[in-house]
Design a protein around this motif. Structure first.
Motif, short mmCIF file in Angstrom:
data_model
loop_
_atom_site.label_atom_id
_atom_site.label_comp_id
_atom_site.label_asym_id
_atom_site.label_seq_id
_atom_site.Cartn_x
_atom_site.Cartn_y
_atom_site.Cartn_z
N LEU A 63 -1.29 3.98 -4.34
CA LEU A 63 -0.31 4.83 -3.66
C LEU A 63 0.90 4.00 -3.22
N ALA A 64 0.65 2.82 -2.69
CA ALA A 64 1.74 1.94 -2.27
C ALA A 64 2.60 1.54 -3.47
N LEU A 65 1.97 1.22 -4.59
CA LEU A 65 2.72 0.88 -5.80
C LEU A 65 3.56 2.07 -6.27
N PHE A 69 7.64 2.26 -6.55
CA PHE A 69 8.23 2.71 -7.82
C PHE A 69 9.18 3.89 -7.58
N ALA A 70 8.72 4.89 -6.84
CA ALA A 70 9.53 6.09 -6.59
C ALA A 70 10.80 5.74 -5.81
N LEU A 124 6.44 -5.95 -10.02
CA LEU A 124 6.57 -5.31 -11.32
C LEU A 124 6.95 -3.83 -11.23
N VAL A 125 6.36 -3.08 -10.29
CA VAL A 125 6.70 -1.66 -10.19
C VAL A 125 8.11 -1.46 -9.65
N LEU A 132 13.81 2.07 -15.12
CA LEU A 132 13.71 3.46 -15.58
C LEU A 132 14.77 4.35 -14.94
N GLY A 133 15.01 4.15 -13.63
CA GLY A 133 16.05 4.93 -12.96
C GLY A 133 17.41 4.68 -13.56
N PHE A 134 17.71 3.44 -13.85
CA PHE A 134 18.99 3.09 -14.46
C PHE A 134 19.08 3.67 -15.87
#
Length: 157
Positions: A63-65, A69-70, A124-125, A132-134
């Motif tokens: 969940l933390a990862l 990431f989000a 890494l995340v 991915l966002g970019f």
């Protein structure tokens, strides 16, 4: 000057406790029986943003990862999205732009603090989320419609 106690001005060094190891004495970072890492490491036993979280629990670690990431993806979306219409009231547009900037900087600081856990998975995340966002906001998916395609200026160091 009295040197009988082994130090200057009669002061002596406190005795080394039997529960303190040499690493703790050198770094001074022992937190509730868990060493704070000062180099990258792999594993779910990390403190990420909050004391005692994820607490070695695999589900909480994942969940933390996901949260890191989000947040990383959302930072990029905020940086490369147009929320303000060109003909909007300048005062309202300035207020919205300021609020978006505060949100983006706050999220960036949270990601940075998560990275300070020195956990390889978190690193890494965070990289993957920013990448991915970019990518989703890049020219591969859209073309800029105006001379100024984004509401917020790019984040720079």
């Amino acid at each position: 000057m009295d040197m009988s106690h082994g130090g200057m001005d009669g002061m002596s060094m406190p005795p080394k406790s039997s529960s303190t190891n040499d690493t703790t004495m050198m770094t001074g970072h022992k937190m509730h029986g868990m060493m704070m890492h000062m180099t990258f490491f792999w594993g779910k036993d990390a403190l990420i943003l909050f004391n005692g979280w994820p607490a070695g629990n695999t589900a909480n670690y994942l969940l933390a990862l996901f949260m890191v990431f989000a947040m990383s993806v959302f930072i990029e979306l905020l940086s490369h999205t147009r929320f303000i219409k060109p003909d909007s009231n300048p005062t309202v547009a300035g207020l919205v732009q300021t609020l978006l900037h505060v949100l983006r900087v706050g999220l960036a600081y949270l990601v940075m603090l998560a990275l300070m856990s020195f956990n390889g998975g978190v690193f890494l995340v965070a990289l993957l989320g920013h990448a991915l966002g970019f990518f989703f906001c890049s020219r591969a998916f859209k073309k800029p419609l105006h001379d100024k395609p984004y509401d917020l200026p790019p984040m720079t160091c």
